[in-house]
Each structure stands twice: as C-alpha cells, then as structure tokens.
Design a protein around this motif. Structure first.
Motif, PDB file in Angstrom:
ATOM      1  N   LEU A  13     -39.670  -0.660 -48.029  1.00 22.64           N
ATOM      2  CA  LEU A  13     -38.872   0.021 -47.017  1.00 22.64           C
ATOM      3  C   LEU A  13     -37.396   0.095 -47.391  1.00 22.64           C
ATOM      4  O   LEU A  13     -36.748   1.116 -47.199  1.00 22.64           O
ATOM      5  CB  LEU A  13     -39.034  -0.681 -45.671  1.00 22.64           C
ATOM      6  CG  LEU A  13     -40.477  -0.853 -45.179  1.00 22.64           C
ATOM      7  CD1 LEU A  13     -40.505  -1.713 -43.934  1.00 22.64           C
ATOM      8  CD2 LEU A  13     -41.111   0.491 -44.929  1.00 22.64           C
ATOM      9  N   VAL A  14     -36.849  -1.008 -47.915  1.00 31.52           N
ATOM     10  CA  VAL A  14     -35.421  -1.102 -48.219  1.00 31.52           C
ATOM     11  C   VAL A  14     -35.249  -1.899 -49.502  1.00 31.52           C
ATOM     12  O   VAL A  14     -35.965  -2.878 -49.720  1.00 31.52           O
ATOM     13  CB  VAL A  14     -34.662  -1.814 -47.073  1.00 31.52           C
ATOM     14  CG1 VAL A  14     -33.196  -1.917 -47.379  1.00 31.52           C
ATOM     15  CG2 VAL A  14     -34.877  -1.120 -45.749  1.00 31.52           C
ATOM     16  N   THR A  15     -34.311  -1.479 -50.345  1.00 33.66           N
ATOM     17  CA  THR A  15     -34.003  -2.245 -51.559  1.00 33.66           C
ATOM     18  C   THR A  15     -32.494  -2.396 -51.710  1.00 33.66           C
ATOM     19  O   THR A  15     -31.723  -1.556 -51.252  1.00 33.66           O
ATOM     20  CB  THR A  15     -34.538  -1.559 -52.834  1.00 33.66           C
ATOM     21  OG1 THR A  15     -33.892  -0.299 -52.986  1.00 33.66           O
ATOM     22  CG2 THR A  15     -36.028  -1.381 -52.785  1.00 33.66           C
ATOM     23  N   ALA A  16     -32.115  -3.474 -52.378  1.00 34.06           N
ATOM     24  CA  ALA A  16     -30.720  -3.697 -52.759  1.00 34.06           C
ATOM     25  C   ALA A  16     -30.717  -4.632 -53.957  1.00 34.06           C
ATOM     26  O   ALA A  16     -31.556  -5.522 -54.057  1.00 34.06           O
ATOM     27  CB  ALA A  16     -29.926  -4.318 -51.617  1.00 34.06           C
ATOM     28  N   SER A  17     -29.793  -4.412 -54.862  1.00 36.06           N
ATOM     29  CA  SER A  17     -29.699  -5.282 -56.037  1.00 36.06           C
ATOM     30  C   SER A  17     -28.310  -5.176 -56.636  1.00 36.06           C
ATOM     31  O   SER A  17     -27.521  -4.303 -56.272  1.00 36.06           O
ATOM     32  CB  SER A  17     -30.746  -4.897 -57.085  1.00 36.06           C
ATOM     33  OG  SER A  17     -30.418  -3.666 -57.665  1.00 36.06           O
ATOM     34  N   THR A  18     -28.046  -6.049 -57.578  1.00 38.64           N
ATOM     35  CA  THR A  18     -26.759  -6.009 -58.258  1.00 38.64           C
ATOM     36  C   THR A  18     -26.726  -4.898 -59.299  1.00 38.64           C
ATOM     37  O   THR A  18     -25.674  -4.610 -59.851  1.00 38.64           O
ATOM     38  CB  THR A  18     -26.465  -7.350 -58.944  1.00 38.64           C
ATOM     39  OG1 THR A  18     -27.570  -7.695 -59.785  1.00 38.64           O
ATOM     40  CG2 THR A  18     -26.218  -8.436 -57.947  1.00 38.64           C
ATOM     41  N   VAL A  19     -27.860  -4.259 -59.540  1.00 41.42           N
ATOM     42  CA  VAL A  19     -27.900  -3.123 -60.455  1.00 41.42           C
ATOM     43  C   VAL A  19     -27.373  -1.872 -59.766  1.00 41.42           C
ATOM     44  O   VAL A  19     -26.780  -1.005 -60.408  1.00 41.42           O
ATOM     45  CB  VAL A  19     -29.345  -2.900 -60.967  1.00 41.42           C
ATOM     46  CG1 VAL A  19     -29.425  -1.687 -61.859  1.00 41.42           C
ATOM     47  CG2 VAL A  19     -29.822  -4.125 -61.702  1.00 41.42           C
TER      48      VAL A  19
END
Length: 122
Positions: free
Chosen positions: A53-59
């Motif tokens: 549903l949702v993603t977040a990363s340091t990339v």
C-alpha cells in the motif's frame, strides 16, 4: 560455517518466528522493515491480497535529500516520518509492526518510534 552465514541463518529463524504471529489485515496492515548497511526500507503490506500500500526508503529522493549518510539512525527516523505521513494520507492509522527478523534496537527502533510520533499506532 562462517560468521556471516550464521548471522543470516539466525535472522531467517527470527523472521519465520515473527511472521508466524504477525499478519496484516485490511483493518491493520503490516509495516515491514528491511535494513541493509547503507539503506533502510519500510513498506505497508496488506497480506490478504498481497498488495503493497505504501513505501518509503532512504533510496527515494524525498527522504534522501537532507541526509548526508543514509545508513544511520537519523535516516531511519526520516523514513519513519515519511512512511507515517504517506500512510495517514491513505487513511491508514493502525498497523502491525514487522521487524522482519532484525533485532528491535538502533535503526529499526528509531524508525518505529518516529512512525509512532508522527501518528501511526502499533
């Protein structure tokens, strides 16, 4: 068996043990965390359909912009804030935390605390 393979085998055992108990539903999807030496990734998954549903990363550029180095606690806090903001925009307020076999300290704990402070409850 060398040290690296023992460590990855121990993480795999912890991952299976945790995943046995932690399941994401429509009401409470699963917040899964993965960390590498240079980056940390978080995604919210609904296990009944297998959708992310949702993603977040340091990339991602929005998180990595203000970071000098992406493999530290400050970067993990930024990912925690970003994932919580994106989840709240999607009207996701409650999640189940999946540490993915990683020990709950350092960057994993910083991500979880930042997500809680931003408004997610778990």
């Amino acid at each position: 068996m060398n040290v690296a393979s023992k460590r990855s085998l121990a993480r795999a055992k912890r991952q299976v043990r945790v995943r046995r108990k932690v399941k994401g539903t429509q009401e409470r999807p699963r917040l899964s965390v993965f960390r590498s030496a240079k980056h940390i990734y978080a995604q919210i998954i609904e296990d009944s359909t297998g959708r992310t549903l949702v993603t977040a990363s340091t990339v991602s550029k929005d998180v990595a912009e203000g970071q000098k180095y992406t493999g530290n606690v400050e970067a993990a806090k930024a990912v925690g804030v970003a994932i919580a903001k994106k989840a709240l925009e999607q009207n996701i307020k409650q999640v189940v935390f999946d540490r993915n076999g990683f020990l709950y300290h350092g960057r994993v704990k910083a991500l979880a605390d930042a997500a809680r402070e931003t408004g997610l409850s778990f």
